[in-house]
Write a protein that holds these residues in place. Structure first.
Motif, PDB file in Angstrom:
ATOM      1  N   GLN A 102      31.178  42.341  47.460  1.00  0.00           N
ATOM      2  CA  GLN A 102      32.415  43.043  47.780  1.00  0.00           C
ATOM      3  C   GLN A 102      33.560  42.096  47.409  1.00  0.00           C
ATOM      4  N   GLU A 103      34.140  42.299  46.238  1.00  0.00           N
ATOM      5  CA  GLU A 103      34.985  41.284  45.607  1.00  0.00           C
ATOM      6  C   GLU A 103      36.435  41.292  46.108  1.00  0.00           C
ATOM      7  N   VAL A 104      36.620  41.191  47.424  1.00  0.00           N
ATOM      8  CA  VAL A 104      37.977  41.228  47.964  1.00  0.00           C
ATOM      9  C   VAL A 104      38.326  39.964  48.750  1.00  0.00           C
ATOM     10  N   TYR A 105      37.400  39.013  48.810  1.00  0.00           N
ATOM     11  CA  TYR A 105      37.608  37.841  49.655  1.00  0.00           C
ATOM     12  C   TYR A 105      37.879  36.586  48.829  1.00  0.00           C
ATOM     13  N   LYS A 106      38.631  35.659  49.414  1.00  0.00           N
ATOM     14  CA  LYS A 106      39.023  34.431  48.728  1.00  0.00           C
ATOM     15  C   LYS A 106      37.846  33.464  48.679  1.00  0.00           C
ATOM     16  N   PRO A 107      37.589  32.863  47.532  1.00  0.00           N
ATOM     17  CA  PRO A 107      36.393  32.022  47.403  1.00  0.00           C
ATOM     18  C   PRO A 107      36.408  30.791  48.300  1.00  0.00           C
TER      19      PRO A 107
ATOM     20  N   GLU B  36      28.575  31.346  30.279  1.00  0.00           N
ATOM     21  CA  GLU B  36      29.377  32.184  31.153  1.00  0.00           C
ATOM     22  C   GLU B  36      30.816  32.274  30.664  1.00  0.00           C
ATOM     23  N   SER B  37      31.526  33.291  31.121  1.00  0.00           N
ATOM     24  CA  SER B  37      32.920  33.491  30.766  1.00  0.00           C
ATOM     25  C   SER B  37      33.812  33.059  31.926  1.00  0.00           C
ATOM     26  N   PRO B  38      34.931  32.418  31.639  1.00  0.00           N
ATOM     27  CA  PRO B  38      35.853  32.032  32.712  1.00  0.00           C
ATOM     28  C   PRO B  38      36.328  33.258  33.479  1.00  0.00           C
ATOM     29  N   SER B  39      36.493  33.093  34.779  1.00  0.00           N
ATOM     30  CA  SER B  39      36.930  34.210  35.606  1.00  0.00           C
ATOM     31  C   SER B  39      37.435  33.687  36.943  1.00  0.00           C
ATOM     32  N   SER B  40      38.454  34.337  37.453  1.00  0.00           N
ATOM     33  CA  SER B  40      38.951  33.983  38.782  1.00  0.00           C
ATOM     34  C   SER B  40      38.084  34.596  39.874  1.00  0.00           C
ATOM     35  N   VAL B  41      37.146  35.460  39.484  1.00  0.00           N
ATOM     36  CA  VAL B  41      36.237  36.101  40.430  1.00  0.00           C
ATOM     37  C   VAL B  41      34.780  35.820  40.074  1.00  0.00           C
ATOM     38  N   GLY B  42      34.389  36.141  38.841  1.00  0.00           N
ATOM     39  CA  GLY B  42      32.982  36.157  38.452  1.00  0.00           C
ATOM     40  C   GLY B  42      32.232  34.869  38.675  1.00  0.00           C
ATOM     41  N   VAL B  43      32.869  33.731  38.449  1.00  0.00           N
ATOM     42  CA  VAL B  43      32.148  32.457  38.559  1.00  0.00           C
ATOM     43  C   VAL B  43      31.784  32.122  39.996  1.00  0.00           C
ATOM     44  N   PHE B  44      32.396  32.817  40.964  1.00  0.00           N
ATOM     45  CA  PHE B  44      32.110  32.555  42.373  1.00  0.00           C
ATOM     46  C   PHE B  44      31.084  33.522  42.956  1.00  0.00           C
ATOM     47  N   LEU B  45      30.682  34.532  42.191  1.00  0.00           N
ATOM     48  CA  LEU B  45      29.661  35.465  42.677  1.00  0.00           C
ATOM     49  C   LEU B  45      28.299  34.782  42.714  1.00  0.00           C
ATOM     50  N   ILE B  46      27.495  35.147  43.693  1.00  0.00           N
ATOM     51  CA  ILE B  46      26.157  34.546  43.786  1.00  0.00           C
ATOM     52  C   ILE B  46      25.045  35.592  43.867  1.00  0.00           C
ATOM     53  N   TRP B  47      25.390  36.862  43.983  1.00  0.00           N
ATOM     54  CA  TRP B  47      24.323  37.833  44.264  1.00  0.00           C
ATOM     55  C   TRP B  47      23.457  38.156  43.069  1.00  0.00           C
ATOM     56  N   GLN B  48      23.826  37.657  41.877  1.00  0.00           N
ATOM     57  CA  GLN B  48      22.927  37.816  40.734  1.00  0.00           C
ATOM     58  C   GLN B  48      21.806  36.773  40.742  1.00  0.00           C
TER      59      GLN B  48
ATOM     60  N   GLY C 276      28.289  29.298  51.065  1.00  0.00           N
ATOM     61  CA  GLY C 276      29.709  29.164  50.789  1.00  0.00           C
ATOM     62  C   GLY C 276      30.373  28.176  51.718  1.00  0.00           C
ATOM     63  N   PRO C 277      31.656  27.921  51.495  1.00  0.00           N
ATOM     64  CA  PRO C 277      32.437  28.247  50.295  1.00  0.00           C
ATOM     65  C   PRO C 277      32.199  27.207  49.192  1.00  0.00           C
ATOM     66  N   PRO C 278      32.710  27.384  47.967  1.00  0.00           N
ATOM     67  CA  PRO C 278      33.414  28.591  47.513  1.00  0.00           C
ATOM     68  C   PRO C 278      32.434  29.708  47.174  1.00  0.00           C
ATOM     69  N   LEU C 279      32.837  30.897  47.499  1.00  0.00           N
ATOM     70  CA  LEU C 279      31.967  32.058  47.299  1.00  0.00           C
ATOM     71  C   LEU C 279      32.813  33.326  47.329  1.00  0.00           C
TER      72      LEU C 279
ATOM     73  N   GLN D 257      29.163  42.749  60.005  1.00  0.00           N
ATOM     74  CA  GLN D 257      30.399  42.456  59.284  1.00  0.00           C
ATOM     75  C   GLN D 257      30.115  42.277  57.800  1.00  0.00           C
ATOM     76  N   ASN D 258      31.142  42.467  56.999  1.00  0.00           N
ATOM     77  CA  ASN D 258      31.009  42.183  55.572  1.00  0.00           C
ATOM     78  C   ASN D 258      30.714  40.706  55.354  1.00  0.00           C
ATOM     79  N   VAL D 259      31.526  39.848  56.007  1.00  0.00           N
ATOM     80  CA  VAL D 259      31.366  38.396  55.917  1.00  0.00           C
ATOM     81  C   VAL D 259      31.633  37.814  57.302  1.00  0.00           C
ATOM     82  N   GLU D 260      31.120  36.619  57.523  1.00  0.00           N
ATOM     83  CA  GLU D 260      31.289  35.987  58.832  1.00  0.00           C
ATOM     84  C   GLU D 260      32.740  35.621  59.112  1.00  0.00           C
ATOM     85  N   THR D 261      33.470  35.235  58.070  1.00  0.00           N
ATOM     86  CA  THR D 261      34.806  34.668  58.248  1.00  0.00           C
ATOM     87  C   THR D 261      35.906  35.705  58.383  1.00  0.00           C
ATOM     88  N   GLU D 262      35.558  36.986  58.373  1.00  0.00           N
ATOM     89  CA  GLU D 262      36.580  38.029  58.515  1.00  0.00           C
ATOM     90  C   GLU D 262      36.100  39.079  59.510  1.00  0.00           C
ATOM     91  N   GLU D 263      36.919  39.359  60.531  1.00  0.00           N
ATOM     92  CA  GLU D 263      36.593  40.422  61.478  1.00  0.00           C
ATOM     93  C   GLU D 263      37.888  41.033  61.998  1.00  0.00           C
TER      94      GLU D 263
END
Length: 703
Positions: A495-500, A425-437, A488-491, A554-560
């Motif tokens: 929709q890549e707009v939320y903090k892991p 894998e490649s280092p990333s501030s976003v990609g490494v926290f994705l799980i939908w793959q 999660g977390p971290p996750l 909701q998109n995620v449980e922790t944001e409404e």
């Protein structure tokens, strides 16, 4: 002759008395051939075979390389063409640690460091070599754009061959360009008045592999960092050896009569002799070519045409000719061109990068969460072997995926996100926290089993399915206060707009976890194997989908409230994918209907991406909102633009986006062939108001 007449009569009787008349596939495909009549940096055409591709301008070659680099570059790329600098860093040099139930879990999230930059750039895909036309007048003279006039270039989709017809300084030139379906061989033929009088020369230029984020994959300013050696020089063929940091490859050039000479360290000139036609064959190879006497251009063109005829005649098909809607013609164009583009760009032995084999993005690496959008349509359209080509790669990187899961304290295998052929894998501030793959490979395997219904599929892919399910069950975190398993977390969700470190329970990922575990349990039962208790427990106690005041998901449980706030209505509207892309285990259709309409009302469409529109269309189709499905597919937004060559344009740095093309084909297959539980009617996802009278053949039902 008598037998031929009898055969024709039988065919006529079968078509007219034993069912609906078959679609004239040749007619549908051919009426969508791209025609280019001017030099346009966003309209190059590409030929390829899934593992190798060659992109050309209006000359049928890569003559105007610099000009097209401003739009869609003229690439020569392969799935084996990767370079890596020696030395460097290890992945652990980018680790940060996050708390998960009191234990520290490592993530390669230090992207903006020297180590992060190096690991993201290595290995990197690179341009194998430019082949362009030029003049030779006491030295090489480039052809100016104004010298090329009366342009009529056609991509003959039925034959897979580019036919370029133009005048160069007033003299007619005809060029045919193709790529072998089985080898990385470029096939060209030039004819015309100019070829008989004073044919243009052919310039071969070989760059170093660029380490910069960019579209061309070329570094023309480092000649000392690579070598180009002539290994063999015969009357009508030349063999070159190319060496970079970590790769050696070969270029075999076969031609009619002419003079071949080196003009610089990495540049060579081929001066053709005058004649009725001039043939040029160029074979790029990672290994020493065993046979120097490669076939003639005519034989290759016949092979290419045969492969493409078989491709178009196999599997499913759709015809929009009877539709009254003025939008039908454009939708058909996108569908036909997307079938061509995904065949040459997304059907190889590796998951494809988002820009395929036309240009580079993210150093040529592919995004594994995008593999679904690139390739599941192949099965639904009756071409499963084109998806299967890339699935063996998952077996290859299984040890790397297992190593990652162990490092983080999980069972099974954890698949990477941004990755090259090696699987690291490649280092990333976003990609490494994705799980939908993670559940994707379960989805692919189940899709293939549904297609073949053969035990061999279960036996072949069971290790991938079961080890992935082990991770799904292990990753879900048990909350004793709620008596639920939580994601999660971290996750970071799709929709890549939320903090892991703050995000838990995205609606889409919860649905995908349910789907993945349910299918894996079914695979155990099909094979007569014991179902792990952990899988069942997690599936039964996985958190419910987050809902905002009975109004919408909701998109995620922790944001409404996620769909009333502009900050949340951006990027991918993947909350809809829980019932659309996925069958929606436990989803309330009425509530998802409200969610769909809220998305249409409030979403910031400028921030979306090409695959979001088919995502929305699939949800709309399942909910019976057929007009909304069409509206989504043809929405007039910046990233739902399809160029004359069929590419889904996003922005200058990402001028082509194949997940959009693949997603379109997936949505069309679903709307045409139906889905589990769909009405038992023809094309159940299309409006039945008389404006969308589509004719369909051979589609497989969507899960």
């Amino acid at each position: 002759m008598r037998n031929r007449c009898i055969y024709s009569i039988l065919v006529f009787l079968l078509l007219n008395y034993c069912g609906e008349e078959k679609i004239n596939r040749y007619e549908v495909v051919s009426r969508n051939n791209p025609i280019i009549t001017r030099i346009d940096s966003l309209s190059p055409l590409t030929v390829g075979n899934g593992n190798f591709a060659f992109t050309v301008d209006v000359t049928g070659f890569q003559t105007f390389f610099d000009y097209y680099s401003k739009g869609i570059p003229l690439g020569t790329f392969s799935n084996w063409g990767w370079n890596k600098l020696k030395g460097g860093y290890e992945l652990e040099d980018t680790f940060e640690y996050f708390d998960v139930d009191g234990r520290k879990v490592s993530y390669a999230s230090k992207q903006k460091t020297e180590a992060g930059a190096w690991l993201r750039a290595n290995p990197h895909r690179f341009h194998l070599g430019r082949i362009g036309l030029c003049h030779f007048r006491n030295g090489v003279v480039e052809i100016k754009r104004g010298e090329v006039t009366n342009i009529h270039q056609k991509l003959n989709l039925w034959s897979g061959i580019i036919e370029s017809n133009y005048k160069l300084n007033g003299e007619r030139v005809f060029v045919k360009t193709g790529v072998s379906p089985s080898k990385d061989i470029i096939v060209t033929e030039m004819k015309g008045d100019l070829i008989e009088k004073n044919p243009p020369c052919i310039l071969f230029s070989f760059p170093y592999a660029s380490l910069k984020w960019g579209k061309t994959g070329c570094d023309w300013d480092s000649p000392e960092k690579h070598s180009t050696v002539i290994l063999k020089e015969l009357k009508d063929r030349i063999l070159l050896k190319r060496e970079l940091d970590s790769i050696t490859y070969f270029v075999l050039i076969k031609f009619d009569k002419g003079i071949f000479e080196r003009i610089d360290k990495h540049e060579f000139l081929l001066i053709p002799e005058k004649g009725e036609k001039f043939e040029l064959l160029v074979n790029f190879s990672a290994e020493y070519p065993e046979e120097l006497n490669i076939k003639s251009a005519d034989r290759f063109f016949n092979e290419i045409s045969s492969w493409w005829r078989n491709y178009w005649n196999k599997g499913a098909f759709i015809d929009f000719a009877n539709c009254k809607s003025p939008e039908a013609k454009e939708l058909e164009r996108r569908v036909i061109l997307s079938q061509y583009l995904t065949a040459i760009q997304c059907s190889g032995n590796l998951p494809p990068q988002e820009t395929g084999l036309t240009c580079t993005s993210w150093f040529g690496k592919f995004h594994l969460e995008m593999h679904w959008w690139h390739a599941v349509h192949f099965v639904l359209w009756g071409r499963p072997e084109l998806l299967e080509r890339s699935l063996d790669w998952y077996f290859k990187i299984l040890p790397e995926a297992r190593k990652k899961a162990i490092r983080q304290g999980y069972e099974g295998v954890r698949w990477p996100k941004m990755v090259g052929s090696c699987g690291r894998e490649s280092p990333s501030s976003v990609g490494v926290f994705l799980i939908w793959q993670q559940p994707h490979i379960i989805y692919y395997s189940e899709l293939l089993y549904r297609y073949y219904k053969e035990k061999r599929i279960l036996e072949k892919y069971k290790d991938l399915v079961f080890q992935t399910a082990d991770f799904l069950a292990s990753y879900a975190r048990y909350d004793s206060n709620r008596d639920e398993y939580i994601l999660g977390p971290p996750l970071i969700p799709a929709q890549e707009v939320y903090k892991p470190e703050e995000t838990i329970n995205p609606t889409f990922e919860l649905a995908y976890w349910r789907y993945g575990l349910k299918v894996a349990i079914e695979w155990k039962k099909r094979l007569g194997m014991k179902v792990p208790d952990k899988w069942v427990n997690v599936l039964e106690k996985l958190s419910p989908y987050p809902v905002y005041k009975d109004k919408y998901y909701q998109n995620v449980e922790t944001e409404e409230p996620t769909l009333d706030d502009p900050w949340h209505t951006r990027d991918h509207p993947t909350v809809l994918g829980a019932l659309g892309m996925l069958p929606g285990e436990g989803i309330d259709e009425k509530l998802m209907g409200k969610t769909l309409k809220k998305v249409f009302e409030n979403w910031n469409w400028v921030t979306t991406w090409g695959w979001d529109y088919p995502l929305i269309a699939m949800t709309a189709a399942r909910l019976g909102e057929k007009e909304l499905a069409i509206k989504a597919l043809l929405m007039n937004t910046p990233k739902n633009r399809y160029l004359v060559n069929g590419h889904n344009y996003q922005e200058n740095r990402l001028p082509i986006y194949l997940p959009g093309n693949g997603g379109l084909l997936t949505a069309i297959a679903m709307m045409a062939g139906g889905w589990d539980g769909a009405p038992d009617t023809s094309a159940p996802g299309f409006p039945d108001d008389g404006d969308w009278d589509v004719k369909c053949e051979g589609f497989k039902r969507f899960p």
